[in-house]
Design a protein around this motif. Structure first.
Motif, PDB file in Angstrom:
ATOM      1  N   MET A   1      -7.709   9.331  -1.310  1.00 27.90           N
ATOM      2  CA  MET A   1      -8.052  10.530  -2.063  1.00 27.90           C
ATOM      3  C   MET A   1      -9.369  10.305  -2.810  1.00 27.90           C
ATOM      4  SD  MET A   1      -5.525  12.334  -4.845  1.00 27.90           S
ATOM      5  CE  MET A   1      -4.204  12.558  -3.654  1.00 27.90           C
ATOM      6  N   LEU A   2     -10.338  11.221  -2.635  1.00 25.18           N
ATOM      7  CA  LEU A   2     -11.681  11.016  -3.175  1.00 25.18           C
ATOM      8  C   LEU A   2     -11.910  11.648  -4.540  1.00 25.18           C
ATOM      9  CD1 LEU A   2     -14.073  11.493  -0.127  1.00 25.18           C
ATOM     10  CD2 LEU A   2     -12.751   9.492  -0.820  1.00 25.18           C
ATOM     11  N   PHE A   3     -11.045  12.566  -4.951  1.00 24.68           N
ATOM     12  CA  PHE A   3     -11.308  13.329  -6.166  1.00 24.68           C
ATOM     13  C   PHE A   3     -12.726  13.906  -6.102  1.00 24.68           C
ATOM     14  CE2 PHE A   3      -7.531  11.048  -7.397  1.00 24.68           C
ATOM     15  CZ  PHE A   3      -6.835  12.010  -8.106  1.00 24.68           C
ATOM     16  N   SER A   4     -13.556  13.706  -7.124  1.00 26.93           N
ATOM     17  CA  SER A   4     -14.830  14.430  -7.188  1.00 26.93           C
ATOM     18  C   SER A   4     -15.906  13.906  -6.248  1.00 26.93           C
ATOM     19  CB  SER A   4     -15.362  14.433  -8.626  1.00 26.93           C
ATOM     20  OG  SER A   4     -14.595  15.306  -9.428  1.00 26.93           O
ATOM     21  N   LEU A   5     -15.679  12.797  -5.582  1.00 25.60           N
ATOM     22  CA  LEU A   5     -16.594  12.417  -4.509  1.00 25.60           C
ATOM     23  C   LEU A   5     -16.613  13.504  -3.430  1.00 25.60           C
ATOM     24  CD1 LEU A   5     -18.474  10.535  -2.980  1.00 25.60           C
ATOM     25  CD2 LEU A   5     -16.525   9.051  -2.475  1.00 25.60           C
ATOM     26  N   SER A   6     -15.571  14.322  -3.388  1.00 29.31           N
ATOM     27  CA  SER A   6     -15.532  15.485  -2.496  1.00 29.31           C
ATOM     28  C   SER A   6     -16.724  16.408  -2.728  1.00 29.31           C
ATOM     29  CB  SER A   6     -14.240  16.278  -2.719  1.00 29.31           C
ATOM     30  OG  SER A   6     -13.090  15.467  -2.673  1.00 29.31           O
ATOM     31  N   LYS A   7     -17.199  16.479  -3.973  1.00 28.41           N
ATOM     32  CA  LYS A   7     -18.279  17.406  -4.321  1.00 28.41           C
ATOM     33  C   LYS A   7     -19.532  17.169  -3.487  1.00 28.41           C
ATOM     34  CE  LYS A   7     -17.063  18.296  -9.196  1.00 28.41           C
ATOM     35  NZ  LYS A   7     -15.716  17.715  -9.269  1.00 28.41           N
ATOM     36  N   SER A   8     -19.830  15.915  -3.190  1.00 28.09           N
ATOM     37  CA  SER A   8     -21.042  15.615  -2.433  1.00 28.09           C
ATOM     38  C   SER A   8     -20.950  16.158  -1.009  1.00 28.09           C
ATOM     39  CB  SER A   8     -21.289  14.107  -2.426  1.00 28.09           C
ATOM     40  OG  SER A   8     -21.416  13.612  -3.750  1.00 28.09           O
ATOM     41  N   PHE A   9     -19.747  16.212  -0.458  1.00 27.06           N
ATOM     42  CA  PHE A   9     -19.550  16.810   0.862  1.00 27.06           C
ATOM     43  C   PHE A   9     -19.711  18.328   0.788  1.00 27.06           C
ATOM     44  CE2 PHE A   9     -17.806  12.657   1.290  1.00 27.06           C
ATOM     45  CZ  PHE A   9     -17.890  12.324   2.631  1.00 27.06           C
ATOM     46  N   THR A  10     -19.243  18.924  -0.310  1.00 28.06           N
ATOM     47  CA  THR A  10     -19.423  20.367  -0.491  1.00 28.06           C
ATOM     48  C   THR A  10     -20.901  20.709  -0.598  1.00 28.06           C
ATOM     49  OG1 THR A  10     -17.286  20.474  -1.621  1.00 28.06           O
ATOM     50  CG2 THR A  10     -18.788  22.329  -1.934  1.00 28.06           C
ATOM     51  N   SER A  11     -21.643  19.905  -1.349  1.00 32.32           N
ATOM     52  CA  SER A  11     -23.088  20.103  -1.446  1.00 32.32           C
ATOM     53  C   SER A  11     -23.740  20.043  -0.070  1.00 32.32           C
ATOM     54  CB  SER A  11     -23.696  19.030  -2.352  1.00 32.32           C
ATOM     55  OG  SER A  11     -25.103  19.014  -2.263  1.00 32.32           O
ATOM     56  N   THR A  12     -23.301  19.097   0.743  1.00 35.35           N
ATOM     57  CA  THR A  12     -23.861  18.961   2.087  1.00 35.35           C
ATOM     58  C   THR A  12     -23.616  20.221   2.906  1.00 35.35           C
ATOM     59  OG1 THR A  12     -23.473  16.573   1.972  1.00 35.35           O
ATOM     60  CG2 THR A  12     -23.841  17.530   4.163  1.00 35.35           C
ATOM     61  N   ALA A  13     -22.422  20.791   2.772  1.00 33.42           N
ATOM     62  CA  ALA A  13     -22.119  22.032   3.487  1.00 33.42           C
ATOM     63  C   ALA A  13     -23.045  23.158   3.040  1.00 33.42           C
ATOM     64  CB  ALA A  13     -20.660  22.420   3.265  1.00 33.42           C
ATOM     65  N   VAL A  14     -23.321  23.231   1.740  1.00 31.75           N
ATOM     66  CA  VAL A  14     -24.242  24.258   1.247  1.00 31.75           C
ATOM     67  C   VAL A  14     -25.629  24.039   1.846  1.00 31.75           C
ATOM     68  CG1 VAL A  14     -25.376  25.203  -0.799  1.00 31.75           C
ATOM     69  CG2 VAL A  14     -22.949  24.622  -0.882  1.00 31.75           C
ATOM     70  N   GLY A  15     -26.076  22.784   1.879  1.00 31.06           N
ATOM     71  CA  GLY A  15     -27.382  22.498   2.468  1.00 31.06           C
ATOM     72  C   GLY A  15     -27.469  22.910   3.924  1.00 31.06           C
ATOM     73  N   LEU A  16     -26.402  22.700   4.667  1.00 30.60           N
ATOM     74  CA  LEU A  16     -26.379  23.111   6.074  1.00 30.60           C
ATOM     75  C   LEU A  16     -26.428  24.631   6.195  1.00 30.60           C
ATOM     76  CD1 LEU A  16     -23.674  20.581   7.303  1.00 30.60           C
ATOM     77  CD2 LEU A  16     -26.092  20.573   7.946  1.00 30.60           C
TER      78      LEU A  16
END
Length: 474
Positions: A61-76
């Motif tokens: 479980m990543l907790f807020s490390l998930s946020k960096s993946f969400t940011s990546t999705a926004v960039g895409l």
């Protein structure tokens, strides 16, 4: 499990094996609860290890490390022309925006969600999650926005959820489904899961679970400015913007939480940056040293982990390959292959064991929501069943050793490793590690006649870490 990343001796990558050994020893003596690490340099893995019962193949479980993946999705999505960082947030939710929107809400843009500068003076996530109808979007938009967006940093997981909601609104796909062909498949990430909101939106700011090697691959992608195996997976411009400080968040030179914040990435000391999550989940990108460090853990304080990185590992990241050191490399390999978190030790049995086996104890009302506990001796082990309503959650506990299995006790099916020993003649000590998470529970079960009392503890929590359970034989 197949390996996607090349492996190399640390010395060939300019890192002394002895230094990594020192780091491991310091982590064991000072941190106590690392679950895994993977250190990369020049695109190859220099060292990797999992503290048993945690496993390389298991997600964490990543907790807020998930946020960096969400940011990546926004960039895409920005690269695909689906949205702009300058878009007003309320423009995506015409049916849920307040009828009379404040000027500050009207001024809030996607970039303010990304940089945690929405104008809130406190994170609205708790109130969003408490909303009776489960409409987190409306709750976010209805919260007062006291400051001008873009002027103040307030850590805001609700803002990251809104990024996930925007992506679902404009793509018709949930966040993880959108990332699957664009990020996960190219990096070889399989079996990822992400928590959902009551309205079926991936939570964005938390809730992603992947393996340690997956984290390392993600960090390496950012280190390589968005390129992977010759392809530009994430636009280089987005990697640059996401990793630069977009807003100030403090001034202490000693804190890695006050070096500036990018687009869902923290700036660190030593001109590095990271994604991180509660209780010690890290993806640290050291661009100047061409290195990535992935860590999973279950620690209450995260700064000491980074302090060890800066004090021990960073000075040893040499620019040139080092002469081979077979003895040190072999010693390090031996250490990394035998990492373990040992269960508590005690007696295998007690004069009370026969009387306790087969009993069910009805529990008084408790914050954990358990109705009863049932104990059953099975050979040298114990099977302890937690009863909640119509649901039963049996967990097999090894006698002073980890018994590994699966359980949905925490609300989802995941790995568990449990042990049981008698710490006193009247006390059966249960230890349960939920190995896809940072959490482990210690339950000293004290028996007195028909009564059971437990002064329980969880190693880390957003709330109290101690709780009491009281029961009586049914």
């Amino acid at each position: 499990m197949g390996q996607r990343l090349e492996r190399s001796a640390p010395e060939a990558l300019g890192i002394p094996s002895r230094t990594i050994q020192t780091f491991i020893e310091a982590a064991d003596s000072q941190i106590h609860e690392l679950h895994s690490l993977m250190l990369m340099r020049h695109g190859s893995v220099a060292a990797e290890g999992w503290w048993s019962p945690y496993r390389a193949e298991r997600p964490h479980m990543l907790f807020s490390l998930s946020k960096s993946f969400t940011s990546t999705a926004v960039g895409l999505a920005v690269a695909e022309g689906r949205l702009s960082p300058d878009d007003p947030v309320i423009s995506f939710f015409p049916d849920q925006a307040p009828k009379t929107a404040s000027d500050t809400l009207k001024a809030m843009q996607v970039r303010h969600l990304l940089s945690m500068s929405t104008g809130h003076i406190e994170d609205p996530t708790f109130l969003m999650r408490q909303r009776p109808d489960g409409d987190w979007i409306s709750e976010f938009l209805e919260r007062p926005i006291e400051r001008v967006p873009g002027t103040h940093f307030v850590y805001n997981s609700g803002a990251t959820f809104m990024l996930s909601a925007i992506l679902q609104q404009i793509t018709g796909m949930r966040l993880l489904d959108y990332l699957e062909p664009r990020l996960m498949q190219p990096l070889g990430i399989t079996g990822a899961t992400w928590e959902l909101s009551p309205q079926g939106i991936h939570t964005g700011g938390w809730g992603l679970s992947i393996t340690t090697e997956d984290i390392a691959c993600f960090g390496q992608l950012y280190l390589q400015k968005g390129r992977w195996e010759g392809r530009q997976i994430v636009p280089e411009a987005w990697v640059r913007e996401a990793s630069l400080p977009q807003i100030a968040n403090g001034s202490s030179p000693e804190s890695d939480w006050e070096q500036g914040y990018g687009y869902q990435f923290w700036r660190c000391r030593h001109n590095s940056y990271r994604g991180d999550g509660a209780f010690g989940q890290f993806c640290v990108i050291l661009s100047e040293q061409d290195a990535v460090l992935a860590i999973t853990a279950g620690v209450a304080e995260m700064q000491p982990v980074l302090n060890l990185v800066w004090d021990i590992l960073l000075p040893a990241l040499n620019g040139e390959p080092l002469p081979p050191d077979p003895a040190a490399h072999e010693a390090l390999h031996g250490t990394l292959s035998c990492l373990k978190l040992t269960p508590p030790q005690g007696e295998a049995s007690s004069t009370l064991a026969a009387a306790i086996s087969g009993r069910t104890y009805a529990l008084a009302a408790n914050e954990r929501g358990f109705d009863a506990l049932r104990f059953e001796a099975v050979d040298q082990d114990w099977e302890v069943t937690f009863l909640r309503g119509a649901d039963a959650f049996p967990i097999r506990c090894g006698a002073g050793v980890w018994c590994e299995g699966a359980s949905a006790l925490l609300g989802f099916e995941g790995g568990v490793a449990a042990s049981a020993v008698w710490s006193a003649d009247d006390t059966l000590l249960l230890t349960m590690r939920f190995t896809d998470t940072p959490f482990f529970y210690t339950l000293p079960c004290r028996f007195a006649g028909d009564y059971l009392s437990i002064e329980g503890r969880v190693n880390v929590s957003f709330g109290p870490t101690r709780f009491d359970l009281l029961g009586r034989v049914r």
